[in-house]
Enzyme design. Structure first.
Site, mmCIF file in Angstrom:
data_model
loop_
_atom_site.group_PDB
_atom_site.id
_atom_site.type_symbol
_atom_site.label_atom_id
_atom_site.label_comp_id
_atom_site.label_asym_id
_atom_site.label_seq_id
_atom_site.Cartn_x
_atom_site.Cartn_y
_atom_site.Cartn_z
ATOM 1 N N GLY A 1 100.651 78.445 49.619
ATOM 2 C CA GLY A 1 101.678 77.850 48.776
ATOM 3 C C GLY A 1 102.656 78.859 48.219
ATOM 4 N N HIS B 1 115.941 95.196 23.435
ATOM 5 C CA HIS B 1 116.097 94.920 22.010
ATOM 6 C C HIS B 1 114.900 94.157 21.445
ATOM 7 C CE1 HIS B 1 120.303 96.335 21.743
ATOM 8 N NE2 HIS B 1 120.317 96.007 23.017
ATOM 9 N N GLU C 1 97.756 85.096 41.158
ATOM 10 C CA GLU C 1 97.021 84.075 41.897
ATOM 11 C C GLU C 1 96.366 84.679 43.135
ATOM 12 O OE1 GLU C 1 98.191 79.741 41.836
ATOM 13 O OE2 GLU C 1 98.644 80.189 43.939
#
Length: 546
Positions: free
Chosen positions: A269, A386, A355
């Site tokens: 996937g 920042h 994953e």
């Protein structure tokens, strides 16, 4: 693939000893000792991507030992096994062949006595023809109007890959509006429906199994809304499409056979953007640019397959990562693309790394005693400077970083890009060298009375890689994506884990399914822990269903 415990190798033991010698050596000293350090510790890929790994806490001996580790773990043999279609995804008994999706060679890749390249080329032709139909306006919606909007319905790799690519390459975007729906939260779907006209919108249901709960739940809702609007089953085929392996489930859902774009079980996937799952990319950028994306990845594939380990970019970066996670015991790795179009890139890499290699069982079926995947995080541009860069410079946590920037901007207004590049260079330099390291260290040890100056102390010695692209193009982005894919692969091979399954994800799905069934029927057949039961009772009470 060989299943080798990495900590038992001779190289690992030598690295342990070497670490004791080098752990307190400052990057500043490494540059002082080697006037050609940049040249010796950088590689240019195809005159498109420069990878500078000189600002790392490594020496020539470090690299030699890490390369010995790669050789002892038979990394090159594992690379060849993947490209030959061997069943390296052992827990699912599958090949790992996303490289076939961008293969430009005429050579065959045989799986189960069939040349899979025939099917790959067939689907690519189908993607090309369909994307051209939509982009040119020849494909009409149910009222005869051309398509203006595309909604990609997916999650995980079926969402992150296409979404990241279309955002990163927004400078190449055509007139179509592309929307990405992933979250099962109803807010996501309602907000998208506010933006689109069903008469001129197509829906791409991207799910390999065509059973992913979030995706199919969202698809069913959109299907119902479409029928409520049109009241005609015959219009469905003009607007709904499936990107999947499981064609029978897509047909049962009501997808017309010609509207099914297929990919295969050997496509994971998180690697599916190169397949039909990347249809939204082809629609957004045009098929030519989608092809260039594939070609960029193919070029990196060939580098990975054919380059010797000592000058192989994915191998070098993987080894450096292992050096930090297992010897310096760093727990995170940060990705900072200095290009706003690439703002999704760190999120995309989170899935690719965590994953894949977020595992605690090795390929021998034993608990690992070494670190596997770091936590991946990051942000685009100068925004992080920042906020959390304060921790990078002065905090107690060591965080290896990748800084990524294009030399040529798609939007070169005023002198903005020069300022962006200045910040990019300044951050990597400051992290590495700090501010007057020797003076401040001496002041601290002697309890220097100027406290204000003391609080400004930045030790440096914080490692980073600098990745400079000539320009963010479909080709260079494809190469960069493949670089990171192969980096993750090498780490998994050396760390002796299976990188291509995700059983931890499946656990959460199964528990959620059981709880959902209990909620749906207002009965609890299963005993849960007190926390889960307490939360469920609160949910029911506040919904007035107790």
């Amino acid at each position: 693939m060989k299943n080798i415990n990495p900590v038992k190798t001779a190289a690992w033991k030598q690295l342990n000893n070497h670490f004791l010698d080098i752990k307190n050596v400052h990057i500043k000293n490494l540059f002082h000792l080697d006037k050609n350090r940049f040249t010796n510790y950088s590689i240019i890929f195809n005159n498109e991507i420069l990878v500078d790994f000189s600002k790392n806490r490594i020496t020539e001996k470090t690299l030699q030992l890490l390369l010995c580790l790669a050789e002892e773990c038979y990394v090159f043999d594992a690379i060849k096994s993947m490209f030959l279609g061997k069943l390296i995804n052992k827990t699912e008994n599958r090949s790992v062949l996303h490289i076939a999706l961008r293969n430009k060679l005429d050579s065959k890749i045989i799986i189960n006595n069939l040349d899979i390249m025939f099917s790959v080329k067939k689907e690519l032709k189908k993607i090309k023809n369909f994307s051209n139909e939509i982009i040119t306006g020849r494909w009409k919606g149910y009222t005869g109007k051309s398509i203006s909007d595309v909604v990609n319905i997916g999650i995980g790799g079926s969402h992150l890959g296409p979404y990241m690519v279309t955002e990163s390459l927004k400078a190449y975007k055509n007139h179509l509006n592309i929307h990405y729906l992933s979250n099962i939260d109803g807010t996501s779907i309602i907000e998208i429906l506010k933006k689109v006209n069903l008469e001129t919108t197509i829906f791409l249901i991207a799910s390999k199994s065509f059973s992913t709960d979030e995706t199919i739940s969202n698809a069913n809702y959109l299907k119902d809304q479409f029928f409520f609007k049109t009241n005609n089953l015959n219009y469905f085929s003009k607007h709904f499409f499936a990107l999947c392996e499981n064609t029978s489930s897509a047909l049962n859902f009501g997808i017309d056979k010609k509207n099914i774009f297929k990919f295969w079980d050997w496509v994971g996937g998180r690697y599916s953007v190169w397949s039909a799952s990347g249809l939204s990319v082809a629609l957004s950028l045009g098929f030519h640019n989608f092809e260039l994306l594939l070609y960029g990845a193919y070029s990196m594939d060939q580098h990975f397959l054919n380059e010797k380990l000592s000058t192989n970019i994915p191998v070098i970066l993987a080894l450096i990562n292992i050096w930090y996670t297992n010897f310096f015991h760093t727990e995170t790795e940060a990705i900072f693309p200095y290009d706003e179009y690439m703002h999704i890139f760190p999120e995309y890499l989170q899935q690719n790394f965590m994953e894949s290699n977020g595992k605690s069982i090795d390929r021998n079926g034993k608990l690992v005693t070494w670190n596997t995947s770091p936590i991946i995080w990051g942000q685009s541009g100068t925004n992080g400077q920042h906020s959390f860069f304060q921790l990078l410079h002065q905090g107690t946590t060591l965080v290896p970083c990748d800084f990524i920037i294009p030399v040529l901007s798609h939007n070169p207004i005023n002198n903005h890009h020069e300022k962006l590049l200045s910040n990019f260079l300044a951050q990597t330099r400051s992290l590495a060298f700090g501010n007057d390291y020797d003076i401040h260290k001496n002041e601290i040890s002697n309890n220097f009375i100027n406290k204000n100056k003391l609080y400004q102390y930045c030790e440096g010695n914080k490692p980073s890689n600098s990745i400079m692209l000539k320009k963010i193009t479909p080709y260079s982005l494809g190469s960069l994506m493949a670089l990171y894919e192969h980096k993750v692969f090498v780490q998994g091979i050396i760390l002796n884990i299976f990188s291509f399954d995700q059983w931890g994800v499946e656990l959460g799905k199964s528990v959620a399914s059981d709880i959902y069934n209990n909620l749906l029927y207002n009965s609890f057949n299963k005993k849960y822990d007190s926390s889960t039961e307490g939360l469920l009772k609160t949910y029911k009470k506040w919904n007035n269903i107790l």
